[in-house]
Write a protein that holds these residues in place. Structure first.
Motif, mmCIF file in Angstrom:
data_model
loop_
_atom_site.group_PDB
_atom_site.id
_atom_site.type_symbol
_atom_site.label_atom_id
_atom_site.label_comp_id
_atom_site.label_asym_id
_atom_site.label_seq_id
_atom_site.Cartn_x
_atom_site.Cartn_y
_atom_site.Cartn_z
ATOM 1 N N LYS A 95 0.828 -1.215 0.000
ATOM 2 C CA LYS A 95 0.000 0.000 0.000
ATOM 3 C C LYS A 95 0.858 1.259 0.000
ATOM 4 O O LYS A 95 0.560 2.236 -0.690
ATOM 5 C CB LYS A 95 -0.933 -0.017 1.207
ATOM 6 C CG LYS A 95 -1.987 -1.120 1.178
ATOM 7 C CD LYS A 95 -2.883 -1.052 2.412
ATOM 8 C CE LYS A 95 -3.929 -2.155 2.398
ATOM 9 N NZ LYS A 95 -4.790 -2.128 3.615
ATOM 10 N N VAL A 96 1.929 1.227 0.792
ATOM 11 C CA VAL A 96 2.819 2.389 0.849
ATOM 12 C C VAL A 96 3.459 2.637 -0.510
ATOM 13 O O VAL A 96 3.507 3.780 -0.994
ATOM 14 C CB VAL A 96 3.901 2.169 1.933
ATOM 15 C CG1 VAL A 96 4.987 3.233 1.819
ATOM 16 C CG2 VAL A 96 3.279 2.224 3.315
ATOM 17 N N LYS A 111 2.363 1.755 -3.445
ATOM 18 C CA LYS A 111 1.341 2.230 -4.379
ATOM 19 C C LYS A 111 1.064 3.702 -4.165
ATOM 20 O O LYS A 111 0.882 4.468 -5.130
ATOM 21 C CB LYS A 111 0.060 1.408 -4.202
ATOM 22 C CG LYS A 111 -1.040 1.764 -5.180
ATOM 23 C CD LYS A 111 -2.273 0.881 -4.978
ATOM 24 C CE LYS A 111 -3.379 1.259 -5.962
ATOM 25 N NZ LYS A 111 -4.584 0.416 -5.787
ATOM 26 N N THR A 112 1.013 4.117 -2.897
ATOM 27 C CA THR A 112 0.793 5.535 -2.595
ATOM 28 C C THR A 112 1.923 6.398 -3.139
ATOM 29 O O THR A 112 1.688 7.468 -3.714
ATOM 30 C CB THR A 112 0.674 5.728 -1.073
ATOM 31 O OG1 THR A 112 -0.411 4.935 -0.585
ATOM 32 C CG2 THR A 112 0.432 7.183 -0.726
ATOM 33 N N ASN A 130 1.966 6.983 -6.910
ATOM 34 C CA ASN A 130 0.907 7.884 -7.373
ATOM 35 C C ASN A 130 1.074 9.310 -6.854
ATOM 36 O O ASN A 130 0.181 10.128 -7.028
ATOM 37 C CB ASN A 130 -0.463 7.352 -6.937
ATOM 38 C CG ASN A 130 -0.807 6.034 -7.593
ATOM 39 O OD1 ASN A 130 -0.390 5.763 -8.723
ATOM 40 N ND2 ASN A 130 -1.552 5.186 -6.891
ATOM 41 N N GLN A 131 2.190 9.606 -6.216
ATOM 42 C CA GLN A 131 2.381 10.946 -5.663
ATOM 43 C C GLN A 131 2.566 11.982 -6.766
ATOM 44 O O GLN A 131 3.196 11.719 -7.793
ATOM 45 C CB GLN A 131 3.592 10.971 -4.726
ATOM 46 C CG GLN A 131 3.286 10.484 -3.319
ATOM 47 C CD GLN A 131 4.492 10.621 -2.413
ATOM 48 O OE1 GLN A 131 5.611 10.745 -2.864
ATOM 49 N NE2 GLN A 131 4.250 10.603 -1.114
ATOM 50 N N GLN A 134 4.438 3.887 7.806
ATOM 51 C CA GLN A 134 5.470 3.827 6.774
ATOM 52 C C GLN A 134 6.495 2.730 7.059
ATOM 53 O O GLN A 134 7.074 2.164 6.134
ATOM 54 C CB GLN A 134 6.178 5.185 6.681
ATOM 55 C CG GLN A 134 5.241 6.329 6.355
ATOM 56 C CD GLN A 134 5.918 7.683 6.510
ATOM 57 O OE1 GLN A 134 7.113 7.779 6.701
ATOM 58 N NE2 GLN A 134 5.131 8.747 6.445
ATOM 59 N N ASP A 136 -0.292 8.828 4.637
ATOM 60 C CA ASP A 136 -0.317 9.401 3.294
ATOM 61 C C ASP A 136 1.074 9.611 2.720
ATOM 62 O O ASP A 136 1.209 9.931 1.537
ATOM 63 C CB ASP A 136 -1.087 10.719 3.292
ATOM 64 C CG ASP A 136 -0.551 11.693 4.323
ATOM 65 O OD1 ASP A 136 0.354 11.312 5.096
ATOM 66 O OD2 ASP A 136 -1.038 12.838 4.368
ATOM 67 N N CYS A 137 2.143 9.459 3.544
ATOM 68 C CA CYS A 137 3.533 9.521 3.071
ATOM 69 C C CYS A 137 3.830 10.833 2.342
ATOM 70 O O CYS A 137 4.418 10.834 1.241
ATOM 71 C CB CYS A 137 3.861 8.343 2.158
ATOM 72 S SG CYS A 137 3.551 6.721 2.897
ATOM 73 N N LYS A 186 1.968 14.669 -2.530
ATOM 74 C CA LYS A 186 1.082 13.671 -1.935
ATOM 75 C C LYS A 186 0.453 12.833 -3.031
ATOM 76 O O LYS A 186 0.360 13.262 -4.178
ATOM 77 C CB LYS A 186 -0.011 14.343 -1.092
ATOM 78 C CG LYS A 186 0.466 14.809 0.279
ATOM 79 C CD LYS A 186 -0.706 15.231 1.126
ATOM 80 C CE LYS A 186 -0.262 15.642 2.527
ATOM 81 N NZ LYS A 186 -1.395 16.031 3.386
#
Length: 595
Positions: free
Chosen positions: A228-229, A231-232, A235-236, A534, A579-580, A595
């Motif tokens: 998940k991290v 993938k996030t 997409n930033q 994270q 949200d990293c 983000k």
């Protein structure tokens, strides 16, 4: 033996340098040998060679000399030195470079007049002469020990207790994750490898089986969160941009939670620039909590939350924010603390406090003066002076009680945060050991080690509990300007002028990975937080090539490239949370949120 009457130019030059080398004692002379003086041509060749070596020495030192950046100040400096203000075809950058070279040549000439520059005479000797000089000269290496003060001894005890507890937690979690890597479905025989001392017979549903099953579930959950991290991060994109100062921004940092803080605290961003001021920005949700725990009016990301225009007299080179130690606001309204290092030879500590007049319509003009009706105020609380040259970086110890600074005076120092004040900074430790200018500094997540880097390409690891250098690493081709420990505790990342990121294995004391990350100098490295979702799964880097990049810590592959700055990216940091969020600051005076 017959006296020689013919000597070629090479022999003349050889004997002249041999007999006039200022660093070697007089060689035994033989009265039967006649020494002839050099010809005018040989003397001019020798002087030209010496001038060339001095010019090369000046070019080496030019990169370390600070010159003004404003055009008016550059013109005044050139006038004072008796140099032309501007030559035909020069732009502003070339004028500053010419001023830097003038100052470097003047410094080299002064040292030459005082007795010569170390290394220049040796370069003018022939290989045979160097061997003779090494035989004549006696090299003395002296190691000096100093008694530790009572304050330093007490600090080491605090660090020892803190590091032992943190390392115990970290290693317990690491053992559970490693045990989970063995498939619990392979039966009791494989599971008992982790408990050889247990002689009791267990059935297939015994404690070992159950424990191993729980550990494998932990590992599976960690892998799912990692996906998940990543993938996030892939997409930033650019979330927002803000002009942070009238001059370039040189450093950025974000707030973080310590293991002892389990509450919701504001996400803050602190920036420092060439103007010498510090500003606090909103980093996301839950940014503003009053003393009684109630939230105030919402603001947008990158909104200005606090500002102090003059903290240092010159450029800020490094900035750090103390981690949140508790989930409550102190009695004086203080949330956290910001440390800054500047080329004005000082470091300063500033408290970030709630502004009691924020949003108040009834406050007087005198009361409102200086706080600009912002949610936070920045108040200086300690002045750390003692370095003999410009400061480079600053970092808080994980306990939040100590802060480290590095300097061009070849030393790094450890300061006590709680006992320092505006009159005097309480210096606990002054540590030398570097042969060149010290720049980067980073603390181990357990608080036991600190890593420092220098312009000679050396990375030193120091044990804060004993004061000894436990290991050093060599591998960078040029200057090393940043170091960062991984949350896993056994990896150290360093980067610098060669554009590569090197990952060092502290257990084996050798490099485990080398990443050709950027095409220019790398300014900062940051690992993902370990106290948030994270889990230290990625590494962020910024560079003078105008980009920031995100790397996976599992295979060191690039996950994303952050492009948007118009010029050098001076710093990068990571916001705590799922949200990293990534923040960067650049030479283009902007602060950007991804983000």
């Amino acid at each position: 033996q017959q006296t020689p009457t013919h000597l070629n130019n090479q022999t003349l030059h050889h004997h002249d340098v041999f007999t006039t080398a200022p660093t070697a004692p007089a060689a035994p002379t033989d009265t039967s040998i006649e020494y002839l003086s050099l010809t005018a041509e040989s003397l001019s060749a020798q002087n030209a060679h010496r001038a060339m070596l001095l010019d090369l020495e000046a070019r080496k030192r030019a990169s370390t000399i600070d010159v003004p950046t404003l055009p008016g100040q550059v013109r005044d400096a050139l006038r004072n030195l008796g140099e032309p203000v501007r030559l035909f075809g020069e732009d502003l950058a070339e004028i500053r470079q010419r001023l830097r070279m003038v100052l470097a040549r003047a410094e080299v000439r002064r040292e030459e007049e005082l007795g010569g520059i170390a290394g220049v005479e040796e370069q003018m000797l022939f290989p045979g002469e160097r061997g003779n000089m090494e035989e004549w000269e006696e090299e003395v290496t002296e190691v000096t020990y100093t008694h530790a003060s009572m304050e330093l001894i007490q600090a080491r005890k605090v660090i020892f207790d803190y590091s032992m507890e943190r390392s115990r937690r970290r290693l317990d979690l690491e053992r559970r994750r490693r045990r989970g890597m063995v498939r619990w479905t392979r039966g009791k025989k494989r599971a008992r490898l982790f408990n050889k001392d247990d002689e009791e017979e267990e059935d297939y549903s015994g404690e070992i089986y159950v424990s191993l099953k729980d550990d494998s579930l932990i590992l599976k959950e960690l892998d799912e969160k990692c996906e998940k991290v990543y993938k996030t991060i892939r997409n930033q994109a650019l979330e927002g941009s803000q002009y942070g100062d009238v001059r370039p921004l040189s450093a950025v940092c974000t707030s973080s939670l310590s293991l002892e803080c389990d509450g919701r605290m504001p996400k803050l961003i602190a920036t420092g620039g060439w103007s010498g001021g510090i500003k606090i920005w909103n980093g996301g949700d839950d940014h503003n909590i009053s003393k009684n725990g109630s939230s105030k009016s919402d603001v947008s990301p990158l909104d200005l939350m606090g500002s102090k225009s003059i903290v240092h007299e010159d450029r800020i080179m490094g900035i750090a924010m103390r981690p949140y130690l508790t989930a409550t606001v102190s009695t004086d309204g203080g949330f956290t603390m910001v440390a800054s290092a500047s080329i004005d030879l000082t470091a300063k500590l500033c408290k970030v406090k709630l502004n009691p007049y924020a949003g108040s319509d009834s406050m007087d003009v005198d009361e409102a003066k200086g706080n600009e009706n912002l949610p936070y105020t920045i108040e200086e609380c300690a002045h750390l002076a003692g370095h003999a040259a410009r400061l480079c970086s600053v970092a808080f110890h994980p306990t939040g009680k100590y802060v480290a600074t590095t300097s061009f005076d070849h030393t790094w120092r450890l300061w006590d945060v709680e006992t320092s004040n505006m009159e005097e900074g309480r210096e606990l430790l002054l540590q030398d050991g570097h042969a060149r200018e010290v720049y980067g500094v980073g603390f181990h997540p357990d608080g036991s080690l600190v890593a420092t880097t220098d312009f000679g390409g050396v990375v030193q690891c120091w044990d804060l509990r004993t004061g000894k250098s436990v290991c050093h690493f060599l591998g960078h081709a040029k200057r090393v300007v940043c170091s960062e420990f991984s949350p896993n505790g056994f990896q150290l990342a360093t980067a610098g002028d060669d554009g590569t990121i090197k990952i060092w294995d502290l257990r084996r004391r050798r490099p485990s990975a080398s990443i050709p990350a950027h095409t220019n100098l790398i300014t900062q490295l940051k690992f993902a937080h370990s106290t948030s979702p994270q889990y230290g799964e990625f590494l962020a880097s910024s560079s003078f090539d105008g980009t920031g990049k995100i790397w996976s810590t599992r295979d060191w592959k690039m996950l994303n490239t952050l492009q948007g700055h118009e010029g050098k990216v001076m710093g990068i940091d990571i916001l705590d949370g799922p949200d990293c969020g990534i923040v960067t600051c650049g030479y283009d005076k902007t602060l950007k949120l991804w983000k």
